[in-house]
Design a protein around this motif. Structure first.
Motif, mmCIF file in Angstrom:
data_model
loop_
_atom_site.group_PDB
_atom_site.id
_atom_site.type_symbol
_atom_site.label_atom_id
_atom_site.label_comp_id
_atom_site.label_asym_id
_atom_site.label_seq_id
_atom_site.Cartn_x
_atom_site.Cartn_y
_atom_site.Cartn_z
ATOM 1 N N TYR A 49 17.028 -33.075 -0.228
ATOM 2 C CA TYR A 49 16.275 -33.139 -1.474
ATOM 3 C C TYR A 49 14.834 -32.685 -1.236
ATOM 4 O O TYR A 49 14.257 -31.956 -2.046
ATOM 5 N N TRP A 50 14.262 -33.085 -0.122
ATOM 6 C CA TRP A 50 12.905 -32.634 0.224
ATOM 7 C C TRP A 50 12.835 -31.108 0.282
ATOM 8 O O TRP A 50 11.940 -30.489 -0.303
ATOM 9 N N LEU A 51 13.784 -30.476 0.964
ATOM 10 C CA LEU A 51 13.759 -29.027 1.105
ATOM 11 C C LEU A 51 13.926 -28.331 -0.244
ATOM 12 O O LEU A 51 13.277 -27.324 -0.526
ATOM 13 N N ALA A 52 14.787 -28.874 -1.100
ATOM 14 C CA ALA A 52 14.984 -28.286 -2.428
ATOM 15 C C ALA A 52 13.702 -28.351 -3.253
ATOM 16 O O ALA A 52 13.427 -27.464 -4.064
ATOM 17 N N CYS A 53 12.915 -29.394 -3.051
ATOM 18 C CA CYS A 53 11.680 -29.581 -3.813
ATOM 19 C C CYS A 53 10.472 -28.897 -3.173
ATOM 20 O O CYS A 53 9.393 -28.878 -3.769
ATOM 21 N N LEU A 54 10.649 -28.365 -1.967
ATOM 22 C CA LEU A 54 9.541 -27.739 -1.246
ATOM 23 C C LEU A 54 8.984 -26.561 -2.042
ATOM 24 O O LEU A 54 9.695 -25.598 -2.331
ATOM 25 N N HIS A 55 7.732 -26.650 -2.407
ATOM 26 C CA HIS A 55 7.083 -25.617 -3.211
ATOM 27 C C HIS A 55 6.300 -24.680 -2.287
ATOM 28 O O HIS A 55 5.638 -25.115 -1.364
ATOM 29 N N GLY A 56 6.399 -23.375 -2.536
ATOM 30 C CA GLY A 56 5.623 -22.417 -1.753
ATOM 31 C C GLY A 56 6.442 -21.617 -0.759
ATOM 32 O O GLY A 56 5.916 -20.727 -0.095
ATOM 33 N N VAL A 57 7.729 -21.935 -0.642
ATOM 34 C CA VAL A 57 8.644 -21.181 0.211
ATOM 35 C C VAL A 57 9.805 -20.732 -0.676
ATOM 36 O O VAL A 57 10.392 -21.535 -1.401
ATOM 37 N N ASN A 78 13.437 -19.186 -2.215
ATOM 38 C CA ASN A 78 14.823 -19.660 -2.110
ATOM 39 C C ASN A 78 15.571 -19.052 -0.927
ATOM 40 O O ASN A 78 16.274 -19.744 -0.194
ATOM 41 N N GLN A 79 15.436 -17.750 -0.758
ATOM 42 C CA GLN A 79 16.162 -17.077 0.314
ATOM 43 C C GLN A 79 15.702 -17.565 1.677
ATOM 44 O O GLN A 79 16.505 -17.795 2.585
ATOM 45 N N LYS A 80 14.399 -17.761 1.805
ATOM 46 C CA LYS A 80 13.870 -18.223 3.088
ATOM 47 C C LYS A 80 14.257 -19.675 3.349
ATOM 48 O O LYS A 80 14.531 -20.060 4.483
ATOM 49 N N LYS A 81 14.315 -20.481 2.307
ATOM 50 C CA LYS A 81 14.781 -21.863 2.473
ATOM 51 C C LYS A 81 16.206 -21.881 3.011
ATOM 52 O O LYS A 81 16.532 -22.673 3.909
ATOM 53 N N ARG A 82 17.055 -21.030 2.444
ATOM 54 C CA ARG A 82 18.445 -20.988 2.915
ATOM 55 C C ARG A 82 18.514 -20.584 4.379
ATOM 56 O O ARG A 82 19.262 -21.181 5.160
ATOM 57 N N TYR A 83 17.709 -19.600 4.757
ATOM 58 C CA TYR A 83 17.727 -19.140 6.148
ATOM 59 C C TYR A 83 17.254 -20.253 7.092
ATOM 60 O O TYR A 83 17.852 -20.498 8.149
ATOM 61 N N MET A 98 3.560 -21.245 5.699
ATOM 62 C CA MET A 98 3.414 -22.251 6.751
ATOM 63 C C MET A 98 2.511 -23.393 6.286
ATOM 64 O O MET A 98 2.786 -24.563 6.552
ATOM 65 N N GLU A 99 1.459 -23.035 5.579
ATOM 66 C CA GLU A 99 0.550 -24.061 5.053
ATOM 67 C C GLU A 99 1.281 -24.975 4.066
ATOM 68 O O GLU A 99 1.130 -26.202 4.106
ATOM 69 N N ALA A 100 2.085 -24.383 3.171
ATOM 70 C CA ALA A 100 2.850 -25.169 2.201
ATOM 71 C C ALA A 100 3.871 -26.054 2.913
ATOM 72 O O ALA A 100 4.067 -27.222 2.537
ATOM 73 N N PHE A 101 4.527 -25.516 3.924
ATOM 74 C CA PHE A 101 5.532 -26.258 4.691
ATOM 75 C C PHE A 101 4.909 -27.463 5.386
ATOM 76 O O PHE A 101 5.415 -28.593 5.303
ATOM 77 N N GLN A 102 3.787 -27.249 6.050
ATOM 78 C CA GLN A 102 3.124 -28.331 6.776
ATOM 79 C C GLN A 102 2.556 -29.390 5.826
ATOM 80 O O GLN A 102 2.651 -30.590 6.096
ATOM 81 N N LYS A 103 1.988 -28.938 4.729
ATOM 82 C CA LYS A 103 1.436 -29.877 3.754
ATOM 83 C C LYS A 103 2.530 -30.773 3.188
ATOM 84 O O LYS A 103 2.346 -31.983 3.034
ATOM 85 N N SER A 104 3.685 -30.178 2.899
ATOM 86 C CA SER A 104 4.796 -30.955 2.359
ATOM 87 C C SER A 104 5.291 -31.978 3.381
ATOM 88 O O SER A 104 5.568 -33.131 3.027
ATOM 89 N N ARG A 105 5.382 -31.595 4.635
ATOM 90 C CA ARG A 105 5.857 -32.541 5.663
ATOM 91 C C ARG A 105 4.880 -33.707 5.846
ATOM 92 O O ARG A 105 5.291 -34.830 6.113
ATOM 93 N N ARG A 106 3.600 -33.424 5.676
ATOM 94 C CA ARG A 106 2.601 -34.493 5.826
ATOM 95 C C ARG A 106 2.639 -35.474 4.652
ATOM 96 O O ARG A 106 2.502 -36.688 4.836
#
Length: 371
Positions: free
Chosen positions: A13-21, A23-28, A58-66
């Protein structure tokens, strides 16, 4: 649900909601690290070393994880009546899996469209004319009666009317929103929103709580066309979201039909342009059903009603007035001019025809044939 499965789903659910990345890259990323949980817990240096994300991603990914609270956010989501259907789920619509730009996940209230039913998208102008309103209602109703699922965007005008037509026809209809599925947009369609949930579903690629931003709507159009086998455009200006849907439908290999209209009408310019470019001409629900290959005759009771209605003899004055009307609105003044009758005669005929169900006054002193 087993605790380990629930925990796994919370990461998904977190990955589906991840903003800034995208769809295709999320799947990969998910497939590269065998699931969202491992991706969430991966060391930053490792993901950087693979150079899969640019600096902004990368910034969006890291911000979301934090900032994302895995357990709390998923539990809050589970308290609602919305389902989360990622692309790898067996419930995910097969028609969308065929799209290069398929959504990573769908957030759904109600049902999702059945794979074995033909589906028609009906889209068009928000500020449609009486002609567009009547045709959207008619196509939605007749296609639904004959087994089609009706897909649209629940917008004002043609979209909402097509949904209502499908409901009137006793069929299934699905709305694809440019906001979270928990948000009714536009607000005045609250009644329609509730009715769609009784006979279909509300779908979105945007998580609950996502507001209806303008940037979301062109993207959601690819889902409307992607879920459909054919796309019907009922009135569209030269530059409109409906034409974006039509373009996406053609890219997806869907058949596009456009409703012709007067060359002087701004609302018909987009449709007439589509026809000029090769779109099929939309003339009537019956003809479309025959062309679609799943034509079903109207029930005997309906045929009996129509036969009886056709046998009713109109007075000569009523017949003359009726002959001057069609599915495009015509003013009382124009009817007077074309019939050569007196004002009192025309008014009496119009009232009689409307009482008998042959015509409809769509606005003050403007009339159309009922069907």
């Amino acid at each position: 649900m087993p605790e380990n499965r629930r925990e796994e789903d919370s990461y998904e659910y977190w990955l589906a909601c991840l903003h800034g990345v995208g769809n295709q890259k999320k799947r990969y990323l998910r497939e590269r690290w065998r699931g969202a949980a491992e991706l969430y817990n991966i060391e930053e240096t490792r993901i950087r070393s693979e150079e899969l994300l640019d600096d902004k991603e990368m910034e969006a990914f890291q911000k979301s994880r934090r900032n994302w609270k895995i357990k709390e956010n998923y539990e809050r989501f589970c308290e609602g009546d919305i389902r989360f259907i990622p692309y790898y789920s067996g419930e995910y619509p097969q028609k969308l899996k065929e799209l290069p730009a398929m959504p990573y996940a769908l957030f759904v209230k109600g049902r999702i469209p059945a794979a074995d039913c033909p589906a028609a998208a009906i889209v068009g102008a928000r500020r449609c004319s009486g002609y567009g309103e009547q045709m959207a209602l008619s196509f939605g109703e007749e296609l639904a009666k004959n087994g089609f699922i009706i897909v649209s965007g629940m917008a004002k005008g043609v979209d909402g009317i097509a949904h209502r037509g499908a409901l009137n026809g006793g069929g299934l209809t699905y709305a694809v929103l440019g906001c979270g599925p928990d948000i009714c947009y536009p607000r005045e369609n609250k009644g329609l929103y509730r009715d769609i949930l009784k006979k279909g579903g509300i779908l979105s690629e945007y998580p609950p709580g996502t507001m209806p931003l303008p940037i979301h709507f062109p993207a959601r159009n690819r889902i409307i066309s992607g879920l459909s086998d054919i796309v019907l455009v009922i009135e569209a200006r030269e530059r409109s979201g409906s034409l974006i849907t039509a373009d996406m439908a053609l890219e997806q290999g869907r058949d596009v039909y456009a409703l012709p209209g007067p060359v002087t009408s701004e609302l018909s310019r987009g449709c007439n342009c589509l026809i000029k470019q090769g779109a099929e001409v939309l003339l009537s629900p019956d003809e479309l059903l025959r062309e679609s290959g799943i034509w079903q005759r109207i029930s005997k009771s309906d045929n009996s009603k129509n036969s009886l209605k056709n046998k009713i003899m109109l007075e000569s004055t009523e017949n003359l007035v009726y002959s001057k009307l069609d599915l495009y609105p015509k003013s009382k003044e124009k009817i007077l001019q074309e019939t050569g009758l007196g004002a009192a005669e025309v008014i009496r005929a119009l009232v009689a025809l409307e009482l008998k169900g042959y015509i409809h006054e769509i606005s003050k002193n403007y009339y159309v044939r009922h069907k």
